[in-house]
Design an enzyme around this catalytic site. Structure first.
Site, PDB file in Angstrom:
ATOM      1  N   ARG A 163      13.935  16.294  72.939  1.00  0.00           N
ATOM      2  CA  ARG A 163      15.367  16.030  73.147  1.00  0.00           C
ATOM      3  C   ARG A 163      15.632  15.590  74.592  1.00  0.00           C
ATOM      4  O   ARG A 163      16.603  16.003  75.224  1.00  0.00           O
ATOM      5  CB  ARG A 163      16.202  17.277  72.834  1.00  0.00           C
ATOM      6  CG  ARG A 163      16.140  17.739  71.426  1.00  0.00           C
ATOM      7  CD  ARG A 163      16.733  16.727  70.441  1.00  0.00           C
ATOM      8  NE  ARG A 163      16.568  17.198  69.084  1.00  0.00           N
ATOM      9  CZ  ARG A 163      15.485  16.978  68.332  1.00  0.00           C
ATOM     10  NH1 ARG A 163      14.503  16.240  68.801  1.00  0.00           N
ATOM     11  NH2 ARG A 163      15.398  17.458  67.118  1.00  0.00           N
ATOM     12  N   SER A 236      23.193  20.208  65.931  1.00  0.00           N
ATOM     13  CA  SER A 236      22.624  21.358  66.653  1.00  0.00           C
ATOM     14  C   SER A 236      23.309  21.485  68.009  1.00  0.00           C
ATOM     15  O   SER A 236      23.266  20.543  68.803  1.00  0.00           O
ATOM     16  CB  SER A 236      21.127  21.164  66.890  1.00  0.00           C
ATOM     17  OG  SER A 236      20.494  20.892  65.681  1.00  0.00           O
ATOM     18  N   GLU A 332      22.583  21.616  73.766  1.00  0.00           N
ATOM     19  CA  GLU A 332      22.039  20.269  73.540  1.00  0.00           C
ATOM     20  C   GLU A 332      23.138  19.215  73.664  1.00  0.00           C
ATOM     21  O   GLU A 332      22.919  18.083  74.074  1.00  0.00           O
ATOM     22  CB  GLU A 332      21.417  20.223  72.133  1.00  0.00           C
ATOM     23  CG  GLU A 332      20.837  18.893  71.741  1.00  0.00           C
ATOM     24  CD  GLU A 332      20.093  18.925  70.409  1.00  0.00           C
ATOM     25  OE1 GLU A 332      19.184  19.755  70.236  1.00  0.00           O
ATOM     26  OE2 GLU A 332      20.448  18.121  69.530  1.00  0.00           O
TER      27      GLU A 332
HETATM   28  C1  LIG Z   1      26.007  16.550  61.491  1.00  0.00           C
HETATM   29  C2  LIG Z   1      25.106  16.161  62.636  1.00  0.00           C
HETATM   30  C3  LIG Z   1      23.739  16.180  62.472  1.00  0.00           C
HETATM   31  C4  LIG Z   1      22.888  15.811  63.516  1.00  0.00           C
HETATM   32  N1  LIG Z   1      21.539  15.849  63.324  1.00  0.00           N
HETATM   33  C5  LIG Z   1      20.700  15.527  64.329  1.00  0.00           C
HETATM   34  C6  LIG Z   1      19.281  15.577  64.137  1.00  0.00           C
HETATM   35  O1  LIG Z   1      18.786  15.883  63.065  1.00  0.00           O
HETATM   36  N2  LIG Z   1      18.487  15.265  65.182  1.00  0.00           N
HETATM   37  C7  LIG Z   1      18.995  14.877  66.390  1.00  0.00           C
HETATM   38  O2  LIG Z   1      18.207  14.604  67.305  1.00  0.00           O
HETATM   39  N3  LIG Z   1      20.335  14.822  66.602  1.00  0.00           N
HETATM   40  C8  LIG Z   1      21.194  15.129  65.602  1.00  0.00           C
HETATM   41  N4  LIG Z   1      22.545  15.091  65.806  1.00  0.00           N
HETATM   42  C9  LIG Z   1      23.067  14.723  67.133  1.00  0.00           C
HETATM   43  C10 LIG Z   1      23.493  13.242  67.252  1.00  0.00           C
HETATM   44  O3  LIG Z   1      23.793  12.695  66.005  1.00  0.00           O
HETATM   45  C11 LIG Z   1      22.416  12.379  67.903  1.00  0.00           C
HETATM   46  O4  LIG Z   1      22.121  12.866  69.191  1.00  0.00           O
HETATM   47  C12 LIG Z   1      22.850  10.911  68.028  1.00  0.00           C
HETATM   48  O5  LIG Z   1      21.815  10.103  68.513  1.00  0.00           O
HETATM   49  C13 LIG Z   1      24.073  10.746  68.916  1.00  0.00           C
HETATM   50  O6  LIG Z   1      24.556   9.444  68.728  1.00  0.00           O
HETATM   51  P1  LIG Z   1      26.036   9.056  69.137  1.00  0.00           P
HETATM   52  O7  LIG Z   1      26.108   7.567  69.154  1.00  0.00           O
HETATM   53  O8  LIG Z   1      27.013   9.744  68.293  1.00  0.00           O
HETATM   54  O9  LIG Z   1      26.032   9.626  70.628  1.00  0.00           O
HETATM   55  P2  LIG Z   1      27.220  10.013  71.633  1.00  0.00           P
HETATM   56  O10 LIG Z   1      27.627  11.419  71.402  1.00  0.00           O
HETATM   57  O11 LIG Z   1      28.260   8.968  71.619  1.00  0.00           O
HETATM   58  O12 LIG Z   1      26.400   9.918  73.013  1.00  0.00           O
HETATM   59  C14 LIG Z   1      25.302  10.770  73.235  1.00  0.00           C
HETATM   60  C15 LIG Z   1      24.731  10.507  74.636  1.00  0.00           C
HETATM   61  O13 LIG Z   1      24.208   9.188  74.716  1.00  0.00           O
HETATM   62  C16 LIG Z   1      24.857   8.443  75.743  1.00  0.00           C
HETATM   63  N5  LIG Z   1      24.981   7.073  75.249  1.00  0.00           N
HETATM   64  C17 LIG Z   1      25.506   6.669  74.069  1.00  0.00           C
HETATM   65  N6  LIG Z   1      25.386   5.335  73.935  1.00  0.00           N
HETATM   66  C18 LIG Z   1      24.787   4.891  75.064  1.00  0.00           C
HETATM   67  C19 LIG Z   1      24.408   3.598  75.542  1.00  0.00           C
HETATM   68  N7  LIG Z   1      24.593   2.491  74.812  1.00  0.00           N
HETATM   69  N8  LIG Z   1      23.841   3.508  76.761  1.00  0.00           N
HETATM   70  C20 LIG Z   1      23.625   4.610  77.526  1.00  0.00           C
HETATM   71  N9  LIG Z   1      23.953   5.860  77.127  1.00  0.00           N
HETATM   72  C21 LIG Z   1      24.531   5.997  75.902  1.00  0.00           C
HETATM   73  C22 LIG Z   1      26.187   9.122  75.954  1.00  0.00           C
HETATM   74  O14 LIG Z   1      26.716   8.858  77.239  1.00  0.00           O
HETATM   75  C23 LIG Z   1      25.779  10.580  75.743  1.00  0.00           C
HETATM   76  O15 LIG Z   1      25.166  11.069  76.907  1.00  0.00           O
HETATM   77  C24 LIG Z   1      23.431  15.432  64.765  1.00  0.00           C
HETATM   78  C25 LIG Z   1      24.828  15.409  64.934  1.00  0.00           C
HETATM   79  C26 LIG Z   1      25.665  15.768  63.880  1.00  0.00           C
HETATM   80  C27 LIG Z   1      27.135  15.711  64.072  1.00  0.00           C
END
Ligand SMILES: Cc1cc2nc3c(=O)[nH]c(=O)nc-3n(C[C@H](O)[C@H](O)[C@H](O)COP(=O)(O)OP(=O)(O)OC[C@H]3O[C@@H](n4cnc5c(N)ncnc54)[C@H](O)[C@@H]3O)c2cc1C
Length: 336
Positions: A163, A236, A332
């Protein structure tokens, strides 16, 4: 690009927190990046927001939210049975999964149904069911915000860990990822180290195909995790803690059923969900926030929860787990 003032972020974070951003900038194309950085990101608080599924907004954001809304999947060259894909940051992760299944490209099927956009996947090196995105990332392209200069980082240069990556270390909040390149295999190969997945496939007597593995992952997840469209959550909330082997040995004397996986340098990775459950927190609700009934690791907004209610639950869990196991949980989720 499109610019909005005083934007409600409720639809842009899976926790469903009703907070406002002073400015919200939706980018339509990667080639707007230099302009966006020069015009909006200097001497101004900013946050790059993908799908908001790993972000807990703790208050209104007095700055600019940059939302890369540009998608697209390009098939690049093919080498030794491997296919390179160049995927734009704003492409929903699940679209990439479906693209790969349709074209019989192997490598990320175990990561089915993780919410969010492709640009965020390398940031915390998303992982599930024995696979991490680092296993298929070829390189990452973007811009360093403080210098305005482009970068292209190889897999090794991304310094992926559990992570973790360079985007959470030296480039934390100082980069805008525009494209992620993936190297996927045309030759069938599966990662079936996660027992629950093999069991689900066997029980359903399903042949080993990309579609079946992906469907099984989705079913397992649906049974365990709340759908953010119905119950707000950020997946998580805590990382699985990594402890020295001696600490793990000591804990198993009191808790012989403690789940542990091998971690680098002979250490052990414990299950944060199990620790929280043992501390009596599974399915518990305090005010409008709490933990999910089927997975204690997931903190939820039961409806109308304030950021403070969620943080209070998280802090109490950290305290309780520390008291019971002398293990410190780290969050996380990104708190903004
Ligand atoms: C129901 C649920 C289940 C999940 N299951 C998992 C799982 O199984 N495994 C897992 O690892 N995670 C899981 N997650 C967490 C999450 O989905 C992941 O971490 C995902 O990659 C986040 O994507 P996002 O676009 O929503 O990120 P955001 O929340 O929008 O951003 C996350 C981080 O990335 C940065 N960021 C986003 N886009 C960019 C970009 N283009 N350039 C630079 N920085 C950027 C943001 O500034 C922030 O620091 C889960 C979440 C939920 C709600």
């Amino acid at each position: 690009m499109k610019l909005f003032d005083n934007q409600n972020l409720k639809e842009y974070n899976t926790f469903g927190m009703e907070v406002y951003a002073r400015q919200f900038l939706a980018m339509d194309a990667a080639d707007e990046t230099s302009d966006v950085i020069a015009r909006f990101l200097h001497e101004n608080p900013y946050y790059i927001l993908g799908g908001g599924s790993n972000t807990l907004f703790t208050k209104n954001f007095d700055g600019t939210i940059v939302h890369p809304a540009f998608g697209g999947i390009e098939r690049m060259e093919k080498k030794d049975g491997k296919v390179l894909l160049r995927v734009a940051a704003g492409e929903p992760w699940e679209n990439l999964i479906q693209y790969c299944i349709r074209r019989q490209l192997y490598g990320i099927e175990n990561l089915t149904a993780i919410p969010g956009l492709v640009g965020s996947a390398p940031v915390q090196n998303i992982g599930a069911y024995g696979v991490e995105v680092k296993d298929t990332v070829w390189k990452v392209e973007g811009f360093v915000i403080s210098t305005g200069l482009p970068f292209s980082l190889s897999n090794a240069e991304c310094r992926f860990g559990y992570r973790n990556s360079i985007f959470k270390q030296t480039l934390k909040n100082d980069c805008l990822i525009t494209y992620v390149w993936f190297q996927l295999s045309e030759n069938p190969h599966f990662t079936l180290s996660y027992q629950g997945l093999t069991k689900a496939l066997q029980e359903r007597e399903l042949p080993l195909t990309l579609r079946n593995v992906s469907d099984c992952v989705r079913k397992i997840r649906d049974a365990k995790l709340p759908d953010p469209k119905i119950v707000g959550n950020g997946g998580s909330f805590f990382q699985n803690p990594i402890v020295p082997a001696e600490k793990h040995n000591e804990l198993t004397k009191t808790y012989p059923d403690l789940v542990a996986y091998d971690a680098p340098d002979g250490q052990k990775k414990l299950s944060a969900g199990q620790l929280i459950e043992k501390a009596g927190w599974k399915g518990k609700q305090v005010g409008n926030a709490g933990t999910w009934k089927n997975q204690a690791l997931v903190l939820v907004n039961y409806g109308g929860a304030t950021p403070q209610e969620v943080l209070d639950v998280a802090e109490t869990i950290i305290k309780d787990v520390k008291m019971m196991f002398d293990v410190t949980l780290e969050m996380e989720i990104n708190r903004i």
